[in-house]
Design a protein around this motif. Structure first.
Motif, mmCIF file in Angstrom:
data_model
loop_
_atom_site.group_PDB
_atom_site.id
_atom_site.type_symbol
_atom_site.label_atom_id
_atom_site.label_comp_id
_atom_site.label_asym_id
_atom_site.label_seq_id
_atom_site.Cartn_x
_atom_site.Cartn_y
_atom_site.Cartn_z
ATOM 1 N N PRO A 475 -18.855 -33.910 -8.050
ATOM 2 C CA PRO A 475 -19.395 -33.603 -6.707
ATOM 3 C C PRO A 475 -20.700 -32.821 -6.741
ATOM 4 O O PRO A 475 -21.410 -32.752 -5.739
ATOM 5 C CB PRO A 475 -18.272 -32.781 -6.054
ATOM 6 C CG PRO A 475 -17.439 -32.281 -7.189
ATOM 7 C CD PRO A 475 -17.525 -33.304 -8.261
ATOM 8 N N TYR A 478 -25.923 -35.629 -7.346
ATOM 9 C CA TYR A 478 -26.413 -36.379 -6.201
ATOM 10 C C TYR A 478 -27.362 -37.484 -6.669
ATOM 11 O O TYR A 478 -28.124 -37.294 -7.630
ATOM 12 C CB TYR A 478 -27.142 -35.462 -5.218
ATOM 13 C CG TYR A 478 -26.269 -34.367 -4.644
ATOM 14 C CD1 TYR A 478 -25.477 -34.609 -3.525
ATOM 15 C CD2 TYR A 478 -26.240 -33.101 -5.227
ATOM 16 C CE1 TYR A 478 -24.671 -33.608 -3.001
ATOM 17 C CE2 TYR A 478 -25.443 -32.096 -4.711
ATOM 18 C CZ TYR A 478 -24.658 -32.362 -3.599
ATOM 19 O OH TYR A 478 -23.854 -31.377 -3.088
ATOM 20 N N ASN A 494 -24.624 -38.972 2.189
ATOM 21 C CA ASN A 494 -24.008 -37.913 1.374
ATOM 22 C C ASN A 494 -24.565 -37.860 -0.048
ATOM 23 O O ASN A 494 -24.259 -36.948 -0.813
ATOM 24 C CB ASN A 494 -22.491 -38.078 1.324
ATOM 25 C CG ASN A 494 -22.082 -39.414 0.695
ATOM 26 O OD1 ASN A 494 -22.879 -40.081 0.023
ATOM 27 N ND2 ASN A 494 -20.832 -39.787 0.913
ATOM 28 N N LYS A 495 -25.371 -38.876 -0.409
ATOM 29 C CA LYS A 495 -26.033 -38.980 -1.706
ATOM 30 C C LYS A 495 -25.064 -39.042 -2.889
ATOM 31 O O LYS A 495 -25.445 -38.773 -4.033
ATOM 32 C CB LYS A 495 -27.012 -37.815 -1.909
ATOM 33 C CG LYS A 495 -28.231 -37.891 -1.004
ATOM 34 C CD LYS A 495 -29.315 -36.937 -1.462
ATOM 35 C CE LYS A 495 -30.579 -37.135 -0.627
ATOM 36 N NZ LYS A 495 -31.699 -36.299 -1.133
ATOM 37 N N HIS A 496 -23.846 -39.425 -2.609
ATOM 38 C CA HIS A 496 -22.870 -39.605 -3.687
ATOM 39 C C HIS A 496 -22.636 -41.081 -4.001
ATOM 40 O O HIS A 496 -22.010 -41.395 -5.025
ATOM 41 C CB HIS A 496 -21.532 -38.952 -3.321
ATOM 42 C CG HIS A 496 -21.573 -37.453 -3.354
ATOM 43 N ND1 HIS A 496 -21.929 -36.734 -4.475
ATOM 44 C CD2 HIS A 496 -21.306 -36.526 -2.383
ATOM 45 C CE1 HIS A 496 -21.880 -35.444 -4.216
ATOM 46 N NE2 HIS A 496 -21.518 -35.287 -2.944
#
Length: 717
Positions: A475, A478, A494-496
């Motif tokens: 988490p 990114y 969320n850039k995940h």
């Protein structure tokens, strides 16, 4: 029974070029009505479909190509200004005489009016009374008259009509007339697919599917920028390379007309949209016909082809038909009927080609449109926002072919800009918007090679609708950006999570994408998990959805601070992206009139590449990039050179790099000046086949490339 002499005269009366044995006519007093075959031999052989070269007359002494002198005698008769055929009263065709006193075949002018043209094609007078199209027009004339006798191009190179040898065919379907005078409003008359030859046959030795020799899984590999990083260090823009490779197939090596039904590949629906404007007259059109003959003969019985031609307006010459032996012969007849005249209405040609695809009742797994033009659209392109340097090219593309964010690409249009006068910006934009490639054909002799490379790929599609998904495992990590060229790609807010819509892949084709992420510092861990990569696609051979997940991407963490070299695989792709960006910037500068600045940008890129580790180790891709950049510099030597070839050369290079797919560039006979790192084995095989047929041609205009080895292609000049 009719004599052979009578048969020859009958064939000539139909304005068809025939081969006749000298012995058949040697004893006849009218033999003087024929021109010596030596005058026409080379042009005739030039246009012959490749499959007929083995059976064509080899020497003037054995067989002769003969033409009736009546062809030239009739040139003075009154002609229809639209179809350029003679108009004689009583020959079974209605004649329309307009208020401006010019006359035309009724069915020709009615077709013209149908497309909204109410101006006389001769004097440009606007008509108040126009012909209304009847429903009982005799459609047999187009079937009988293959090429109008009064067309000035009616010579050996333009009228040779060869037929494929008719063998027994399993198909007994009625194909219908070659040409239809009255085109239906709904083009849903495509020939039904023959599902018996699709993929149902079994290998009798082990009862496995015939495509069992295909490596049916896409492979996923990942590479980190460096193999290890210090625990105490954090990285803001750390690069991970995602490498995708399509399944491999050995069966394409035996791919051909006779065994196409046994080839483990997806069948193709192909629509060709061909420019037959006046500028295509002469050798250009003859070589285009020959190239189309090569395409036709290399399509299998499960593939379907439609032929559309455009000049001032567009017309479907051949409906979507399976390329059985009968279908191939009819398609060759349609292609050989082409004559060049009129303007250049690319938009109308694309609309017609798109409508054929839209209205299909059945669909093969793969569909594509091939567009070739040597001019600029003189009917549709308009400027946007009052800027004369920015025409609205999107108007050339039907909405049905535009890319949608939700469904990705629909039907790619592979465009071919021919010669120095074509609109490279327009052709590149059409390809870019639809998901196709743009190829630059600089010289007439390489049309067939350019087509061969394209269909070599289309006839080897093993992956459909591929999508790559990238998720961060930790988490704290990114996704910053994705370097995916022209492929639609996105990073969620969320850039995940990020994704790339790749679409179709040819057999053995590879794709490389650069993912930029942050890497946090570690306190005590010896390893950091970065990304998880997976892909989904459709197997066109089974129509099954396949989901694959690659190994988790990790990087080792060390206590000591060490300086690691960039992984060679990552650096190679960074070089490619850097070169493509330099090309785009140089093109922008050149379009703004700054050729000196454009050349400087390319030179700076070459210097930067030369300092990389891959360049110092003579990496083949890096060497090829340098050769390509140098070629672009030379084509920016002056405004004239840039307008004639520089723009098109750069745009075809950008198309190749943005899609990571091979395109024809310039004079593709000069392998050392082109970057063809994206060629697949099936493309190379089809190019080799094209060269073999060209070697068999008596034409001496063609200079063949000496080798297709990558080392030869990337050798610096």
């Amino acid at each position: 029974m009719e004599s052979n002499w009578r048969k020859v005269k009958l064939a000539l009366g139909l304005n068809m070029c025939v081969y006749s044995s000298r012995n058949h006519v040697a004893d006849n007093d009218d033999d003087e009505d024929f021109a010596p075959s030596s005058e026409r031999r080379s042009d005739a052989a030039l246009l012959s479909p490749p499959g007929d070269w083995a059976t064509a007359p080899s020497t003037p002494s054995s067989n002769r190509l003969r033409f009736s002198k009546s062809l030239s005698r009739s040139s003075s008769k009154k002609t229809c200004s639209i179809c350029l055929a003679s108009m004689r009263r009583g020959d079974g065709h209605a004649i329309f005489t307009a208020e401006c006193s010019h006359s035309f075949h009724f069915h020709c002018i009615a077709s013209n009016v149908k497309h909204g043209n109410q101006i006389c094609p001769v004097c440009r007078a606007k008509w108040k009374e126009i012909p209304l199209r009847g429903l009982n027009l005799d459609t047999r004339v187009a079937k009988a008259r293959v090429n109008p006798v009064d067309w000035p191009q009616n010579n050996g190179a333009m009228t040779v009509l060869r037929r494929l040898p008719l063998r027994h065919s399993n198909s007994t379907r009625h194909v219908g007339p070659l040409f239809q005078d009255l085109e239906p409003s709904l083009l849903n008359d495509d020939e039904a697919l023959d599902h018996e030859i699709h993929y149902s046959e079994k290998n009798t030795s082990n009862n496995r599917p015939i495509y069992s020799d295909v490596l049916t899984k896409v492979s996923i590999k990942t590479y980190t920028e460096v193999p290890a990083a210090p625990q105490s260090s954090a990285f803001e823009s750390f690069t991970v390379l995602v490498h995708i490779k399509a399944p491999c197939s050995n069966s394409w090596l035996n791919f051909g007309k006779n065994d196409a039904s046994h080839t483990p590949r997806a069948s193709v629906d192909l629509v060709t949209v061909l420019d037959i404007s006046g500028s295509m007259a002469g050798t250009k059109l003859a070589l285009l016909k020959r190239a189309m003959g090569f395409v036709i003969q290399n399509l299998g019985p499960s593939d379907r082809l439609a032929v559309t031609a455009f000049s001032s307006t567009a017309r479907r010459l051949f409906p979507l038909r399976r390329m059985s032996e009968t279908g191939q012969q009819l398609a060759l007849q349609a292609v050989n009927s082409l004559v060049a005249n009129g303007g250049t209405n690319i938009a109308d040609g694309l609309r017609k080609g798109a409508k054929i695809m839209e209205d299909r009742r059945e669909k093969n797994p793969v569909a594509s449109i091939i567009l070739l033009s040597d001019g600029q659209d003189t009917y549709t392109v308009t400027n946007g926002n009052g800027n004369q340097n920015q025409p609205n090219y999107q108007l050339l593309l039907p909405s049905s072919l535009l890319r949608e964010e939700s469904s990705g690409f629909k039907i790619p249009v592979h465009t071919f800009g021919f010669g120095a006068d074509h609109d490279a910006s327009s052709m590149h934009s059409i390809a870019e918007i639809s998901g196709g490639t743009f190829s630059f054909i600089e010289t007439e002799g390489v049309i067939q090679d350019a087509f061969a490379q394209c269909i070599g790929g289309l006839l080897s599609v093993l992956v459909k609708n591929l999508q790559v998904k990238i998720d961060s495992v930790d988490p704290r990590i990114y996704l910053d950006s994705l370097k995916a060229g022209s492929y639609p790609h996105r990073v969620l807010p969320n850039k995940h999570t990020g994704s790339i819509d790749v679409g179709d892949l040819y057999a053995d084709e590879e794709r490389d994408f650069l993912v930029s992420i942050n890497v946090p510092a570690e306190v005590s861990s010896n390893e950091t998990s970065l990304l998880r990569v997976m892909c989904t696609y459709t197997d066109p051979l089974t129509n099954e959805m396949v989901t694959l997940e690659g190994e988790e991407v990790r990087i080792k963490r060390t206590e000591a601070v060490i300086q690691e070299n960039v992984t060679i695989e990552v650096e190679r792709q960074q070089n490619r992206v850097q070169a493509a960006e330099a090309m785009a910037q140089a093109r922008t500068a050149a379009e703004n009139g700054d050729l000196t600045g454009a050349v400087s940008m390319l030179e700076n890129c070459r210097k930067a590449l030369s300092e990389t580790a891959s360049a110092k180790s003579q990496d083949k891709l890096c060497v090829a990039l340098d050769v390509e950049l140098k070629e672009m510099q030379e084509r920016m030597a002056s405004r004239h050179v840039y307008e004639a070839s520089g723009r098109a050369y750069i745009l075809s290079g950008l198309s190749s790099h943005s899609w990571q797919r091979a395109t024809a560039r310039g004079d593709s006979t000069d392998g050392s000046s082109l970057l063809q790192a994206y060629q697949t084995p099936s493309m190379v095989e089809m190019l080799t086949r094209s060269q073999a047929t060209l070697l068999a041609s008596p034409s001496t205009q063609r200079v063949l490339r000496p080798s297709w080895s990558f080392a030869a292609r990337t050798k610096p000049r």
